[in-house]
Design an enzyme around this catalytic site. Structure first.
Site: not given
Ligand code: PLP
Length: 382
Positions: A151, A179, A199, A201, A237, A327
């Site tokens: 990343n 990535q 992931s 996004h 859910t 992060c």
């Protein structure tokens, strides 16, 4: 003037197709996919279709895909499962020194609970020491977790043959491929991995939705308990709109990774940015440029200016970039990835990451380069 966004490794803008695919599931349909009525069945059908789109991206079976809240949950689940199902004779976990904090912190948690964690180093370009890994891989190993595309630097880990070696030793292999979508071809059969994390996004899908691939027949123990969703692999859910958006993003990523012209355009823009910065800034260098990298990531040592100051100045001037992993953005510590590549603290604190997308234009790259150069020169003059 529109801001120039060069922070796509932190998060990407959802594609228009993704937003359009999600809208009906936010606005018109709200039924629980587990509900046994026609509205619930429509939601379940949408989840099923998205699962097939994810499977098509990574070459898996749809039944091997579970949806999670993101890669951090996916990675935590892979660690928890691999370590709780391993034979008692196994005591070792192997990771590399350039892992994202999601893997790093799970490895640290494993060490706290008695596992021997072995960290395999990289060379100055960020290339994994495969020999060291292979010599550590033995029948005491429960889990090997490796990042595919870094990343911070974009450097690709050479995983060739490592999946087979893990399998021969009876260790699980987890690949952090967060990535990679849209940048390289992804194929879980070729990787021979048991777990793989994604992931949404990071590749023009929505935030708050991710994927855990678990190879069919591989021992598995869920982390999130509470209901039978996701074939009892992840309770809760389903986020139907997020799942639909993620499925659509997988379709776009698959097309992009199979489009060499588009990838070389992105790479050309990345190289143009790097060449302009390296020509203008004395003593600068591009980290990982000597290793195979994904096309749109550049990590540049600016020659001695503090990255945090340059970042603030270019931010004021309309350019969004990053000084490392989002992060760790609130931490003032130098990048552990760059330190692992042998940079000293001063050098690791003087690097900026620029991450492009398929939407980045030549004009943006030229303006961003001039903005960075002006900021470094202004700081130098102080
Ligand atoms: N792994 C890598 C390589 C990443 O870049 C990221 C996010 O920056 C993650 C894992 C964690 O992803 P998320 O924050 O979406 O859970």
């Amino acid at each position: 003037m529109q801001r120039i966004y060069l922070d796509n490794n932190s998060t990407t803008r959802p594609a228009a197709e993704v937003v359009n695919a999600m809208l009906p599931w936010l606005r018109d349909h709200h039924a629980n996919p587990s509900s046994p009525h026609p509205s619930g069945e429509a939601s379940a059908d949408a989840v099923r279709a998205a699962r097939s789109q994810v499977a098509a991206l990574i070459g898996s079976q749809a039944s091997e895909i579970s949806f999670t809240s993101g890669a951090s949950e996916s990675i935590s689940t892979a660690f928890a499962s691999a370590l709780s199902t391993a034979d008692e004779s196994r005591t070792k976990v192997i990771v590399s020194s350039v892992e994202h904090s999601a893997v790093k912190y799970n490895a640290e948690r494993a060490a706290e609970t008695g596992w021997e964690v072995v960290t395999i180093g990289v060379d100055e370009e960020g290339r994994l020491d495969r020999g060291a890994l292979l010599s550590e891989l033995d029948e005491s190993c429960a889990l090997v977790s490796l990042i595919l595309a870094n990343n911070e630097t974009g450097v690709l880990t050479d995983l060739e043959g490592l999946g087979a070696a893990c399998r021969a030793a009876g260790a699980s292999l987890h690949v952090d491929a967060v990535q990679a979508p849209g940048k390289v071809d992804l194929d879980v059969a070729a990787l021979a991995c048991d777990f793989l994390s994604l992931s949404g996004h990071k590749f023009h899908g929505p935030a708050g939705i991710g994927v855990l691939f678990v190879r069919s027949g591989h021992p598995f123990r869920p982390l999130i308990l509470g209901g039978p969703q996701e074939s009892e692999r992840r309770a809760g859910t389903e986020n139907v709109a997020g799942i639909v958006g993620l499925g659509c993003a997988c379709q776009i990523a698959k097309q992009q990774a199979a489009n060499p012209e588009l990838l070389s355009t992105i790479e050309g823009l990345r190289n143009a940015l790097e060449q302009r910065l390296l020509a203008a800034l004395g003593n600068s260098r591009a980290n990982g440029a000597g290793a195979p990298r994904v096309p749109g990531t550049s990590n540049v040592y600016l020659g001695g200016s503090e990255a945090a100051f340059v970042l603030a100045m270019i931010g004021q001037a309309g350019v969004d970039a990053s000084a490392g992993s989002a992060c760790n953005a609130t931490s003032t510590a130098p990048s552990p990835v760059l330190m692992a590549m042998g940079r000293d603290e001063a050098e690791a604190s003087g690097c900026l990451r620029f991450s492009l997308s398929a939407h980045t234009t030549r004009d943006e790259i030229e303006r961003a380069a001039e903005t960075v150069i002006a900021a470094v020169e202004a700081l130098g003059a102080l």
